[in-house]
Design an enzyme around this catalytic site. Structure first.
Site, PDB file in Angstrom:
ATOM      1  N   GLY A 236       3.880  13.412  10.344  1.00 28.31           N
ATOM      2  CA  GLY A 236       1.935  14.506  10.106  1.00 28.31           C
ATOM      3  C   GLY A 236       2.065  15.499   9.042  1.00 28.31           C
ATOM      4  O   GLY A 236       1.827  16.644   8.809  1.00 28.31           O
ATOM      5  N   SER A 237       3.011  15.186   7.853  1.00 29.28           N
ATOM      6  CA  SER A 237       3.518  16.224   7.051  1.00 29.28           C
ATOM      7  C   SER A 237       2.073  16.654   6.718  1.00 29.28           C
ATOM      8  O   SER A 237       2.421  17.216   5.583  1.00 29.28           O
ATOM      9  CB  SER A 237       4.815  15.866   5.842  1.00 29.28           C
ATOM     10  OG  SER A 237       4.865  15.121   5.232  1.00 29.28           O
ATOM     11  N   ASN A 238       1.512  15.658   6.036  1.00 28.73           N
ATOM     12  CA  ASN A 238       0.308  15.890   5.379  1.00 28.73           C
ATOM     13  C   ASN A 238      -0.548  16.306   6.113  1.00 28.73           C
ATOM     14  O   ASN A 238      -1.369  17.155   5.864  1.00 28.73           O
ATOM     15  CB  ASN A 238      -0.289  14.497   4.271  1.00 28.73           C
ATOM     16  CG  ASN A 238       0.533  14.034   4.004  1.00 28.73           C
ATOM     17  OD1 ASN A 238      -0.099  14.453   2.253  1.00 28.73           O
ATOM     18  ND2 ASN A 238       1.073  13.274   3.436  1.00 28.73           N
TER      19      ASN A 238
ATOM     20  N   LYS B  13      -1.711   1.248  11.136  1.00 29.98           N
ATOM     21  CA  LYS B  13      -2.910   0.768  11.068  1.00 29.98           C
ATOM     22  C   LYS B  13      -3.881   0.102  10.629  1.00 29.98           C
ATOM     23  O   LYS B  13      -4.013   1.633   9.738  1.00 29.98           O
ATOM     24  CB  LYS B  13      -3.154   0.490  12.530  1.00 29.98           C
ATOM     25  CG  LYS B  13      -1.802   0.561  13.693  1.00 29.98           C
ATOM     26  CD  LYS B  13      -2.103  -0.654  14.765  1.00 29.98           C
ATOM     27  CE  LYS B  13      -0.753  -1.163  15.425  1.00 29.98           C
ATOM     28  NZ  LYS B  13      -0.912  -2.004  16.361  1.00 29.98           N
TER      29      LYS B  13
ATOM     30  N   HIS C 132      -1.377   7.348  -0.369  1.00 28.86           N
ATOM     31  CA  HIS C 132      -0.858   6.179  -0.765  1.00 28.86           C
ATOM     32  C   HIS C 132       0.393   6.966  -1.118  1.00 28.86           C
ATOM     33  O   HIS C 132      -0.440   8.039  -2.636  1.00 28.86           O
ATOM     34  CB  HIS C 132      -1.356   5.160  -1.637  1.00 28.86           C
ATOM     35  CG  HIS C 132      -0.470   4.113  -1.660  1.00 28.86           C
ATOM     36  ND1 HIS C 132      -0.543   3.383  -0.878  1.00 28.86           N
ATOM     37  CD2 HIS C 132       0.087   3.528  -2.468  1.00 28.86           C
ATOM     38  CE1 HIS C 132       0.709   2.209  -0.915  1.00 28.86           C
ATOM     39  NE2 HIS C 132       1.120   2.607  -1.880  1.00 28.86           N
TER      40      HIS C 132
ATOM     41  N   ASP D 176      -5.934  -0.687   1.046  1.00 31.12           N
ATOM     42  CA  ASP D 176      -4.712   0.448  -0.328  1.00 31.12           C
ATOM     43  C   ASP D 176      -5.894  -0.060  -1.706  1.00 31.12           C
ATOM     44  O   ASP D 176      -4.991   0.163  -3.173  1.00 31.12           O
ATOM     45  CB  ASP D 176      -3.742   0.490  -1.293  1.00 31.12           C
ATOM     46  CG  ASP D 176      -3.210   1.008  -0.138  1.00 31.12           C
ATOM     47  OD1 ASP D 176      -2.782   1.855   0.764  1.00 31.12           O
ATOM     48  OD2 ASP D 176      -1.848  -0.004   0.561  1.00 31.12           O
TER      49      ASP D 176
END
Ligand code: GRF
Length: 202
Positions: A13-15, A85, A103, A144
């Protein structure tokens, strides 16, 4: 009213942290809910330390569970930030145009099923390209493939390993994702950003 944002995670969870840091009280957007498919995801603690509600999905394939939580929390934007997921298609349909994913490569290259984590950076290095960088895109039914909203570029260096390249791209992710969320809050919906990471003119 600030845009209420849900962030879905599977890992560290760094973003998510970058969003929490970039959206203090009074910002046009706020992280109102964090959802994870994994009870061990480190991002759950980051959220709780920030006083943000953080929950483990009972069944990540259950569209009703997703819709129930997103609607109850009046979520206007769902951010997939390292969520590994598939989001159920009924949720994608119900929130079309309001789900974004980050991404770690320059889509449309180096994406698709199975392209996550180290594999993405291995493929970038194997291809010989000189630049990489994160992409934020709208989520549709295919991995994506949704409309690209924003990208930023970092160099690929001659001695890069997947780990060194991943770290450089991740730093760029932390700058890019908050810009997309803030622009969405100001515009009322996710909008494309130019190379300067400002919204493209309408
Ligand atoms: C990031 O590289 C993101 O692009 C990808 O998963 C990773 C998540 O990292 N989708 P973190 O959990 O935000 O640190």
């Amino acid at each position: 009213m600030p845009l209420r944002v849900a962030v879905a995670i599977s890992g560290g969870g760094s973003n998510l942290q970058a969003l929490l840091d970039a959206l203090p009280a009074g910002s046009p957007a706020e992280v109102a809910l964090v959802l994870s498919n994994k009870a061990t995801a480190g991002g759950l603690d980051r959220a709780r330390r920030h006083g943000v509600q953080a929950e483990v999905l009972r069944n990540p394939a259950d569209a009703d569970e997703w819709r129930g939580r997103l609607q109850a929390e009046r979520i206007g934007l769902l951010v997939l930030a390292g969520y590994l997921k598939l989001v159920p298609p009924q949720v994608v349909a119900a929130f079309r145009g309001r789900i974004v994913n980050i991404h770690p490569a320059l889509l449309p290259d180096f994406g698709g099923p199975g392209m996550y984590g180290e594999r993405v950076h291995q493929a970038v290095l194997a291809s010989g390209v000189r630049e990489s960088g994160p992409t934020v895109h709208l989520v549709d039914e295919e991995y994506d493939r949704g409309t690209i909203l924003a990208q930023s570029r970092v160099p690929v260096l001659p001695n890069d390993t997947p780990a060194t390249l991943a770290a450089r791209v991740l730093e760029a992710e932390h700058r890019l994702l908050p810009k997309v969320v803030l622009a969405a809050a100001r515009a009322g919906r996710p909008v494309p950003l130019g190379p300067d990471l400002e919204p493209l003119s309408a």
